[in-house]
Write a protein that holds these residues in place. Structure first.
Motif, PDB file in Angstrom:
ATOM      1  N   MET A 119      39.948  32.006  37.838  1.00  0.00           N
ATOM      2  CA  MET A 119      39.534  33.297  37.388  1.00  0.00           C
ATOM      3  C   MET A 119      38.176  33.380  37.333  1.00  0.00           C
ATOM      4  O   MET A 119      37.151  32.689  37.163  1.00  0.00           O
ATOM      5  N   ARG A 120      37.508  34.800  37.458  1.00  0.00           N
ATOM      6  CA  ARG A 120      36.089  35.070  37.644  1.00  0.00           C
ATOM      7  C   ARG A 120      35.864  36.242  36.654  1.00  0.00           C
ATOM      8  O   ARG A 120      36.705  37.277  36.731  1.00  0.00           O
ATOM      9  N   ILE A 139      41.596  42.197  37.084  1.00  0.00           N
ATOM     10  CA  ILE A 139      42.345  42.331  38.396  1.00  0.00           C
ATOM     11  C   ILE A 139      42.450  40.992  39.036  1.00  0.00           C
ATOM     12  O   ILE A 139      41.619  39.975  38.986  1.00  0.00           O
ATOM     13  N   ASP A 140      43.822  40.855  39.607  1.00  0.00           N
ATOM     14  CA  ASP A 140      43.965  39.452  40.073  1.00  0.00           C
ATOM     15  C   ASP A 140      43.425  38.947  41.253  1.00  0.00           C
ATOM     16  O   ASP A 140      42.704  39.774  41.880  1.00  0.00           O
ATOM     17  N   VAL A 162      44.803  43.114  42.829  1.00  0.00           N
ATOM     18  CA  VAL A 162      45.573  43.847  42.185  1.00  0.00           C
ATOM     19  C   VAL A 162      45.451  44.238  40.756  1.00  0.00           C
ATOM     20  O   VAL A 162      45.189  43.344  40.127  1.00  0.00           O
ATOM     21  N   LEU A 163      45.080  45.411  40.407  1.00  0.00           N
ATOM     22  CA  LEU A 163      44.823  45.781  39.030  1.00  0.00           C
ATOM     23  C   LEU A 163      45.939  45.569  38.249  1.00  0.00           C
ATOM     24  O   LEU A 163      47.045  46.000  38.289  1.00  0.00           O
ATOM     25  N   ARG A 164      45.967  44.436  37.152  1.00  0.00           N
ATOM     26  CA  ARG A 164      46.822  44.142  36.221  1.00  0.00           C
ATOM     27  C   ARG A 164      46.867  44.668  35.062  1.00  0.00           C
ATOM     28  O   ARG A 164      48.056  44.637  34.392  1.00  0.00           O
ATOM     29  N   ALA A 165      45.617  45.131  34.656  1.00  0.00           N
ATOM     30  CA  ALA A 165      45.551  45.659  33.120  1.00  0.00           C
ATOM     31  C   ALA A 165      44.198  46.305  32.893  1.00  0.00           C
ATOM     32  O   ALA A 165      43.368  46.063  33.765  1.00  0.00           O
ATOM     33  N   ILE A 166      44.411  47.179  32.017  1.00  0.00           N
ATOM     34  CA  ILE A 166      43.077  48.175  31.693  1.00  0.00           C
ATOM     35  C   ILE A 166      43.255  48.076  30.015  1.00  0.00           C
ATOM     36  O   ILE A 166      44.199  48.360  29.360  1.00  0.00           O
TER      37      ILE A 166
END
Length: 87
Positions: free
Chosen positions: A1-2, A56-57, A61-65
């Motif tokens: 994760m970054r 963003i994974d 892919v955008l996973r959550a906002i």
């Protein structure tokens, strides 16, 4: 994760903030607000960006906002959200 942060502050302001807050992640500078506008992260009628977190994974892919960032607990809140997404 970054983890990366971004704001419309200039590079010098970002560097000072990183040093003052002793952050262990990079802050990116978006002084022309082009990225902030692209992600609808600018305040209406004000020259400031909103506090929004995008998760963003690794595949892009955008996973959550998270538009309800609480400064006092955001780090812990974000860790919990990522754990649930990986779950």
């Amino acid at each position: 994760m970054r983890v990366l942060g971004i704001s419309v502050d200039d590079v010098a302001a970002q560097a000072a903030f990183v040093a003052a807050q002793k952050l262990n992640f990079a802050l990116l500078s978006d002084p022309d607000a082009s990225a902030a506008r692209k992600y609808d992260a600018m305040m209406a009628q004000r020259p400031f960006s909103k506090r929004i977190t995008f998760v963003i994974d690794d595949k892009g892919v955008l996973r959550a906002i998270d538009e309800g960032v609480r400064v006092d607990s955001h780090g812990d809140d974000l860790v919990e959200r990522v754990r649930k997404l990986k779950g």
